[in-house]
Design a protein around this motif. Structure first.
Motif, PDB file in Angstrom:
ATOM      1  N   LYS A 198       0.861  -1.244  -0.039  1.00 54.81           N
ATOM      2  CA  LYS A 198      -0.185  -0.014   0.060  1.00 54.81           C
ATOM      3  C   LYS A 198       0.821   1.272  -0.063  1.00 54.81           C
ATOM      4  O   LYS A 198       0.899   2.178  -0.727  1.00 54.81           O
ATOM      5  N   THR A 199       1.857   1.281   0.805  1.00 56.33           N
ATOM      6  CA  THR A 199       2.814   2.466   1.058  1.00 56.33           C
ATOM      7  C   THR A 199       3.703   2.446   0.123  1.00 56.33           C
ATOM      8  O   THR A 199       4.436   3.546  -0.075  1.00 56.33           O
ATOM      9  N   ARG A 230      -5.181  -4.420   6.269  1.00 55.89           N
ATOM     10  CA  ARG A 230      -5.702  -5.995   6.459  1.00 55.89           C
ATOM     11  C   ARG A 230      -7.209  -6.087   5.904  1.00 55.89           C
ATOM     12  O   ARG A 230      -7.490  -6.924   6.024  1.00 55.89           O
TER      13      ARG A 230
END
Ligand code: F6P
Length: 550
Positions: A206-207, A268
């Motif tokens: 994601k990052t 998550r």
């Protein structure tokens, strides 16, 4: 005292707990032949039996009062409505939009996010199909035979769990592999068997700043270039899934080969987004759509069913009942299905990263317990490992059993014999936990088998099962993309409801930061040693021991 522990609903439950201290489930079953019917329900293809819990109708009523007091319905509406309920990160929480199969718009800051969600899904569909059909070729013109997902936490656990769970639906010639651990062994052992010419890497983060994933991704690229030689070939073998286009570019992946998602998707909760790309490559876009549809069916149930017939709400409240009023610090999830062997690991992140918190949303320390320790293994393996403690240990450990009525592998002397044995075990375990075995029952059994009175009396205390140990049983007709989607969404919403009851933010994870920070301080000190007084004597000593022994 926080508002919750001071509240009337909380106090009523505490009183009720004292009132039913001596109530035994086996007596409740004996007294009420309708107990199973009263404490079971079906939704989104899942059947939940919660009758083997230490509850009466009064208990359920009081738990529902607690849910109403904590405004579970309002919180649910705020989540689905795209409000920034993740307060510490000022973000909406909209994994439900990713599987919204209706025409309903979902707005964040006044903008409908559904067109962007559908656009990414379409790109994923096209890409997954091209890999599956052999149209996406490696740099030597060969079709892809192996896909390696490199990611960790939410960028790994969901895809690996679902890919394992849905193996019966997997493509016959494209194999999926998952690398998460920064321990080089994980990557090295996967790469040993792979051919760079036919391997595709999905770098999922994601990052796109996570140390483990970036380290593994760089090493994978080096491995690939040892054979391919030319940087220009990277584009055919590396794609990215991320919210961070700048970092993806910096790594050297063309944004044309990037699949995006959004900050309102928590790590998550992200398997429904482009993070699910490996799942889609494995099972195909149509089956992936069924996974989304199964989750959507559970979302609709959660959003619209009254609290007293709402499966995630009931599961959540039962968890609160044991955590806060029975001092149960852990609970077990026991899938009687080998395909679900990574489900407990997946749920550990979902539950423990979400609800492992000790301050309220307003920042006050809580004075009650929050998220429990979750563990589990597939049955029947767990029976031969840790069930002893669940049956006769000193802790109360509520269990969730999960099983499918039919199997994808009906083998055995007679067709399906293995599966009947498997299911007989799940039903037996739940019954044994509930009923237990009294001293008189042990005596009668041993005497009948011809044991002498002296031997019987010596063994009775060891062979007594206290019983009254709670469990839920979740059944489905078959483990399919749709039922798996519903099952995951069930637990997501359960965790959400518990967070609302406990007044904590289930959607941040500051607790993972300190270790990361310290590791980045320690890494440059590994060779030279830390400056005097930089760490405690244990940390300094361990580093010195490593330097002396490597
Ligand atoms: O463990 C912390 C965490 O932030 C998780 O919440 C997340 O799923 C994981 O790290 C991976 O993060 P990313 O997808 O950004 O690499």
């Amino acid at each position: 005292m926080t508002a919750l522990s001071h509240s009337s609903a909380w106090a009523a439950l505490a009183r009720h707990r004292r009132d039913i201290a001596d109530t035994r489930m086996r007596d409740l079953f004996a007294a009420d032949p309708g107990r199973f019917g009263a404490f079971s329900l079906e939704a989104a293809g899942l059947f939940l039996d919660y009758s083997k819990n230490c509850i009466t109708q009064d208990t359920v009523g009081l738990l529902l009062d607690l849910a109403r007091q904590q405004d579970v319905e309002g919180a649910c509406a705020r989540m689905f409505g795209g409000e920034p309920i993740n307060l510490t990160e000022k973000r909406a929480v909209l994994h439900t939009a990713l599987r919204n199969r209706s025409d309903r718009p979902v707005t964040v800051d006044g903008r409908d996010v559904m067109p962007a969600v559908r656009a990414v899904l379409e790109r994923m569909d096209a890409f997954a199909n091209s890999v599956r059909d052999g149209d996406w070729r490696g740099y030597t013109g060969q079709p892809i035979t192996d896909v390696v997902n490199i990611g960790i936490g939410g960028s790994d656990l969901g895809p690996v769990m679902a890919t394992e769970a849905l193996k019966p639906f997997a493509h016959a010639h494209v194999a999926l592999h998952f690398v998460s651990n920064v321990d080089g062994t994980h990557l090295a052992e996967q790469l040993k068997w792979l051919d760079p010419e036919t391997t595709l890497f999905v770098i999922a983060s994601k990052t796109f700043t996570t140390q483990e994933t970036l380290t593994n991704a760089h090493s994978a690229r080096r491995w690939f270039l040892e054979t391919a030689k030319d940087e220009a070939h990277v584009a055919r073998h590396f794609v990215a899934v991320s919210t961070n286009e700048a970092e993806v570019r910096k790594f050297g992946i063309d944004p044309a080969n990037m699949f995006g998602f959004w900050d309102w998707v928590g790590g998550r909760y992200s398997l429904w987004s482009a993070i699910g790309l490996p799942i889609m490559i494995a099972i195909g876009p149509e089956r992936f759509a069924e996974l989304l549809a199964g989750a959507h069916a559970m979302d609709e149930h959660f959003r619209t069913a009254p609290l007293e017939r709402n499966m995630p709400v009931l599961l959540a409240l039962l968890g609160v009942w044991y955590r806060n009023f029975w001092d149960a610090s852990s609970y077990a999830v026991l899938p009687y299905d080998q395909y679900l062997h990574r489900f407990p690991a997946y749920l550990q992140q979902l539950d423990m990263e979400s609800n492992g918190k000790s301050v309220t949303r307003g920042g006050e320390p809580v004075d009650y317990q929050t998220g429990p320790v979750l563990f589990g293994e597939p049955g029947t393996n767990g029976q031969h490992a840790f069930y002893q403690l669940i049956h006769q240990g000193t802790s109360l450990i509520p269990c969730d059993f999960v099983a499918a009525a039919t199997t994808h592998n009906p083998i055995g002397a007679e067709a399906g014999a293995h599966h009947r044995i498997l299911l007989s075990n799940v039903f037996a375990q739940a019954e044994a936990l509930m009923r237990g075995k009294t001293a008189d029952e042990v005596r009668a059994e041993m005497t009948k088998s011809g044991k002498l009175a002296e031997e019987v009396e010596a063994l009775v205390p060891h062979r007594v099962f206290p019983g009254n140990r709670p469990s839920n049983t979740i059944l489905m007709q078959s483990l399919t993309p749709a039922t798996l989607g519903a099952l995951i969404a069930l637990y997501e919403h359960k965790v959400f409801v518990q967070g609302v009851v406990w007044d904590i933010n289930s959607f941040d994870q500051w607790g993972v930061e300190l270790g990361k920070q310290l590791a980045s301080t320690i890494l440059p000190e590994m060779e030279s040693g830390p400056a005097e007084g930089a760490h405690d004597s244990s940390t300094t000593g361990l580093m010195a021991w490593w330097r002396a022994n490597r």
